[in-house]
Write a protein that holds these residues in place. Structure first.
Motif, mmCIF file in Angstrom:
data_model
loop_
_atom_site.group_PDB
_atom_site.id
_atom_site.type_symbol
_atom_site.label_atom_id
_atom_site.label_comp_id
_atom_site.label_asym_id
_atom_site.label_seq_id
_atom_site.Cartn_x
_atom_site.Cartn_y
_atom_site.Cartn_z
ATOM 1 N N SER A 69 0.824 -1.212 0.000
ATOM 2 C CA SER A 69 0.000 0.000 0.000
ATOM 3 C C SER A 69 0.858 1.261 0.000
ATOM 4 O O SER A 69 0.387 2.341 -0.385
ATOM 5 C CB SER A 69 -0.936 0.002 1.212
ATOM 6 O OG SER A 69 -0.214 0.152 2.419
ATOM 7 N N PHE A 70 2.133 1.128 0.409
ATOM 8 C CA PHE A 70 3.050 2.270 0.396
ATOM 9 C C PHE A 70 4.132 2.126 -0.681
ATOM 10 O O PHE A 70 5.153 2.816 -0.641
ATOM 11 C CB PHE A 70 3.683 2.458 1.779
ATOM 12 C CG PHE A 70 2.745 3.033 2.794
ATOM 13 C CD1 PHE A 70 2.453 4.388 2.788
ATOM 14 C CD2 PHE A 70 2.108 2.207 3.709
ATOM 15 C CE1 PHE A 70 1.562 4.924 3.713
ATOM 16 C CE2 PHE A 70 1.217 2.739 4.624
ATOM 17 C CZ PHE A 70 0.932 4.095 4.634
ATOM 18 N N ASN A 71 3.865 1.240 -1.638
ATOM 19 C CA ASN A 71 4.744 1.071 -2.804
ATOM 20 C C ASN A 71 6.202 0.817 -2.421
ATOM 21 O O ASN A 71 7.122 1.419 -2.994
ATOM 22 C CB ASN A 71 4.664 2.309 -3.714
ATOM 23 C CG ASN A 71 3.273 2.526 -4.265
ATOM 24 O OD1 ASN A 71 2.646 1.580 -4.775
ATOM 25 N ND2 ASN A 71 2.777 3.741 -4.162
ATOM 26 N N ILE A 72 6.400 -0.055 -1.450
ATOM 27 C CA ILE A 72 7.761 -0.394 -1.032
ATOM 28 C C ILE A 72 8.382 -1.281 -2.102
ATOM 29 O O ILE A 72 7.910 -2.391 -2.364
ATOM 30 C CB ILE A 72 7.770 -1.107 0.337
ATOM 31 C CG1 ILE A 72 7.075 -0.237 1.398
ATOM 32 C CG2 ILE A 72 9.198 -1.427 0.750
ATOM 33 C CD1 ILE A 72 7.693 1.130 1.576
ATOM 34 N N ARG A 73 9.440 -0.797 -2.742
ATOM 35 C CA ARG A 73 10.086 -1.518 -3.836
ATOM 36 C C ARG A 73 11.496 -1.992 -3.484
ATOM 37 O O ARG A 73 12.041 -2.864 -4.148
ATOM 38 C CB ARG A 73 10.153 -0.623 -5.083
ATOM 39 C CG ARG A 73 8.783 -0.258 -5.634
ATOM 40 C CD ARG A 73 8.135 -1.441 -6.323
ATOM 41 N NE ARG A 73 6.844 -1.104 -6.892
ATOM 42 C CZ ARG A 73 5.686 -1.316 -6.294
ATOM 43 N NH1 ARG A 73 5.670 -1.870 -5.079
ATOM 44 N NH2 ARG A 73 4.545 -1.003 -6.871
ATOM 45 N N SER A 74 12.094 -1.374 -2.462
ATOM 46 C CA SER A 74 13.436 -1.783 -2.047
ATOM 47 C C SER A 74 13.543 -1.676 -0.538
ATOM 48 O O SER A 74 12.805 -0.909 0.098
ATOM 49 C CB SER A 74 14.504 -0.940 -2.733
ATOM 50 O OG SER A 74 14.423 0.410 -2.312
ATOM 51 N N LEU A 75 14.465 -2.427 0.030
ATOM 52 C CA LEU A 75 14.654 -2.436 1.478
ATOM 53 C C LEU A 75 16.099 -2.095 1.814
ATOM 54 O O LEU A 75 17.009 -2.480 1.077
ATOM 55 C CB LEU A 75 14.300 -3.818 2.052
ATOM 56 C CG LEU A 75 12.857 -4.290 1.859
ATOM 57 C CD1 LEU A 75 12.686 -5.691 2.450
ATOM 58 C CD2 LEU A 75 11.866 -3.321 2.509
ATOM 59 N N PRO A 76 16.279 -1.396 2.929
ATOM 60 C CA PRO A 76 15.230 -0.789 3.756
ATOM 61 C C PRO A 76 14.679 0.493 3.132
ATOM 62 O O PRO A 76 15.373 1.178 2.391
ATOM 63 C CB PRO A 76 15.973 -0.468 5.053
ATOM 64 C CG PRO A 76 17.379 -0.195 4.608
ATOM 65 C CD PRO A 76 17.633 -1.138 3.470
ATOM 66 N N THR A 77 13.430 0.784 3.446
ATOM 67 C CA THR A 77 12.829 2.075 3.118
ATOM 68 C C THR A 77 12.284 2.676 4.404
ATOM 69 O O THR A 77 11.605 1.984 5.168
ATOM 70 C CB THR A 77 11.680 1.921 2.099
ATOM 71 O OG1 THR A 77 12.213 1.534 0.841
ATOM 72 C CG2 THR A 77 10.931 3.238 1.935
ATOM 73 N N VAL A 78 12.606 3.937 4.646
ATOM 74 C CA VAL A 78 12.145 4.621 5.854
ATOM 75 C C VAL A 78 11.235 5.773 5.445
ATOM 76 O O VAL A 78 11.610 6.601 4.612
ATOM 77 C CB VAL A 78 13.334 5.157 6.681
ATOM 78 C CG1 VAL A 78 12.828 5.958 7.877
ATOM 79 C CG2 VAL A 78 14.221 4.011 7.143
ATOM 80 N N LYS A 79 10.040 5.778 6.019
ATOM 81 C CA LYS A 79 9.092 6.860 5.763
ATOM 82 C C LYS A 79 8.812 7.600 7.067
ATOM 83 O O LYS A 79 8.656 6.969 8.122
ATOM 84 C CB LYS A 79 7.792 6.320 5.166
ATOM 85 C CG LYS A 79 7.967 5.731 3.760
ATOM 86 C CD LYS A 79 6.648 5.243 3.194
ATOM 87 C CE LYS A 79 6.840 4.615 1.808
ATOM 88 N NZ LYS A 79 7.067 5.633 0.768
#
Length: 282
Positions: A69-79
């Motif tokens: 739902s937050f379009n996470i495409r790579s890790l890590p991602t911090v919002k």
């Protein structure tokens, strides 16, 4: 402390809570080695803000729908969430300085109040009180890079050269290579070249009769710089590059580069002297 977030708890622990406190959400996975490098950095930085920002994490393997739902495409991602919405984000493992800059854009640290107080004192000519204010703040928040930088700047403004050099020596290791720290170091070095209580008029008169004393020429440039006459300073050092011997050329070049770093490319005279230096070196 890091809170593990699920789809069920996300609305309350992230969206609602972000209306009163910024919330960092670290999207990670157990198999992701960079994720395991990033989390300790985040925990350390967030701990310095005395509860003014919350840190949470989402296991993307277990919460795939939430990650999608937050379009996470790579890790890590911090919002970073504020007022129920994503306000900022970054991907990958950034250097600690960059993460601090990211967080500082959105959260006041306890030391920020002291910084504002010190600024008012300095603007009113109370530079010693400004220095004392920052020194006190550093005792309570020694990990705040901005306090270290501002203390050294005020010490230089007050011409407390040895104190500024000592402050720079106590900078955290990760801070010393930062551009702002390098600018402070350049100011310290130029002030050391200028010397204390140097008689400008006497030095100018000496140079009229001894135009190829390049050590004194370098000093004259540094005295001009300390007085805020940047064009005169850069002209002295450029002349060293143009007519000096090998050692003089290098000293002139180094001082010009220091000055470019301090003034920045947006200063009206820097681009022209950059061009002239490049021409002199070719």
């Amino acid at each position: 402390m890091t809170t593990e977030i699920t789809s069920e708890t996300f609305p309350q622990l992230v969206l609602e809570k972000s209306k009163t406190n910024p919330v960092l959400v670290d999207f990670w996975a157990d198999w992701c080695a960079p994720c395991k490098m990033l989390m300790p950095l985040l925990e350390n930085i967030v701990s310095e803000y005395a509860g003014k920002i919350d840190l949470t994490k989402v296991n993307t393997d277990e919460e795939q729908q939430l990650a999608s739902s937050f379009n996470i495409r790579s890790l890590p991602t911090v919002k970073l969430f504020k007022n129920g919405e994503v306000a900022d984000e970054f991907m990958g493992v950034l250097p600690e300085v960059a993460i601090r800059d990211f967080v500082e854009k959105h959260v006041d640290r306890p030391g920020d109040t002291s910084i504002r107080e010190a600024k008012k004192l300095a603007e009113n000519g109370k530079i010693n009180e400004a220095i004392q204010t920052i020194q006190t703040a550093l005792k309570h928040d020694p990990g705040y890079d901005k306090l270290h930088l501002i203390l050294a700047e005020y010490q230089l403004d007050a011409e407390y050269l040895e104190d500024a050099r000592s402050t720079f020596g106590n900078f955290p290791k990760h801070l010393r290579d930062d551009s702002a720290a390098q600018s402070i170091l350049a100011r310290i070095e130029l002030s050391e070249i200028a010397g204390e209580n140097t008689d400008l008029c006497a030095l100018e008169a000496y140079m009229i009769n001894n135009p190829k004393d390049f050590i004194k020429k370098a000093q004259l440039g540094a005295v001009y710089f300390s007085a805020g006459n940047y064009s005169a300073a850069m002209e002295q050092w450029l002349q060293m590059v143009l007519i000096g011997d090998k050692d003089a050329k290098e000293i002139g070049r180094e001082n010009l580069v220091r000055t470019f770093g301090i003034l920045g490319n947006h200063h009206e005279e820097v681009p022209a002297y950059r061009r002239r230096l490049a021409q002199a070196l070719n």
